[in-house]
Design a protein around this motif. Sequence first.
Motif, PDB file in Angstrom:
ATOM      1  N   ASP A  30       0.834  -1.209   0.000  1.00 19.42           N
ATOM      2  CA  ASP A  30       0.000   0.000   0.000  1.00 19.42           C
ATOM      3  C   ASP A  30       0.866   1.256   0.000  1.00 19.42           C
ATOM      4  O   ASP A  30       0.579   2.222  -0.713  1.00 19.42           O
ATOM      5  N   GLU A  33       2.255   1.782  -3.419  1.00 21.51           N
ATOM      6  CA  GLU A  33       1.222   2.205  -4.370  1.00 21.51           C
ATOM      7  C   GLU A  33       0.799   3.655  -4.154  1.00 21.51           C
ATOM      8  O   GLU A  33       0.670   4.418  -5.109  1.00 21.51           O
ATOM      9  N   ILE A  34       0.617   4.022  -2.890  1.00 25.70           N
ATOM     10  CA  ILE A  34       0.240   5.408  -2.600  1.00 25.70           C
ATOM     11  C   ILE A  34       1.333   6.359  -3.081  1.00 25.70           C
ATOM     12  O   ILE A  34       1.053   7.362  -3.736  1.00 25.70           O
ATOM     13  N   ASP A  37       1.375   6.452  -6.974  1.00 22.19           N
ATOM     14  CA  ASP A  37       0.209   7.159  -7.508  1.00 22.19           C
ATOM     15  C   ASP A  37       0.291   8.655  -7.255  1.00 22.19           C
ATOM     16  O   ASP A  37      -0.031   9.457  -8.141  1.00 22.19           O
ATOM     17  N   ARG A  38       0.719   9.036  -6.069  1.00 21.21           N
ATOM     18  CA  ARG A  38       0.828  10.467  -5.751  1.00 21.21           C
ATOM     19  C   ARG A  38       1.877  11.133  -6.636  1.00 21.21           C
ATOM     20  O   ARG A  38       1.697  12.256  -7.076  1.00 21.21           O
ATOM     21  N   SER A  43      -2.536  11.891  -6.885  1.00 19.23           N
ATOM     22  CA  SER A  43      -3.341  11.374  -5.773  1.00 19.23           C
ATOM     23  C   SER A  43      -3.454   9.857  -5.910  1.00 19.23           C
ATOM     24  O   SER A  43      -3.111   9.288  -6.949  1.00 19.23           O
ATOM     25  N   SER A  44      -3.950   9.232  -4.846  1.00 21.85           N
ATOM     26  CA  SER A  44      -4.112   7.782  -4.840  1.00 21.85           C
ATOM     27  C   SER A  44      -5.463   7.417  -4.249  1.00 21.85           C
ATOM     28  O   SER A  44      -5.911   8.043  -3.278  1.00 21.85           O
TER      29      SER A  44
END
Length: 120
Positions: A30, A33-34, A37-38, A43-44
């Motif tokens: 996580d 991924e966050i 994405d950010r 943003s995620s």
Amino acid sequence: MDRMFTPDEARSLMPSILEETRELVAARADLAEIAFDRQTAGSSALGGIPELKALEARIEEILSGWTGQGIEVKGIAPVLVDFPSLLDGVSVRLCWIEGEPGLAWYHRTDLGFAGRRPLA
């Protein structure tokens, strides 16, 4: 003096190590991924800074719990832990790496991971 584990003592801790590793792996994924994405999308769907900080804190809590018990954390991607021990009077590390079903390996302290051998 650092804690020394018998193979039975180390194996008795493995159910909690395995459970916490599942949690750590999920948090690690996580977190990655966050962050990705950010960085790439701004943003995620998994959250932002508060979620990142919470995941980092939980990972640190798990790792601190292990080191507080005398377990040596050698890595988190993959998770690799050693339990200081003596086998036949020789300093060794009982060694477990993410993906293994239980504690079944050791290596001499002075050789490290490359010297892994199966536990009797």
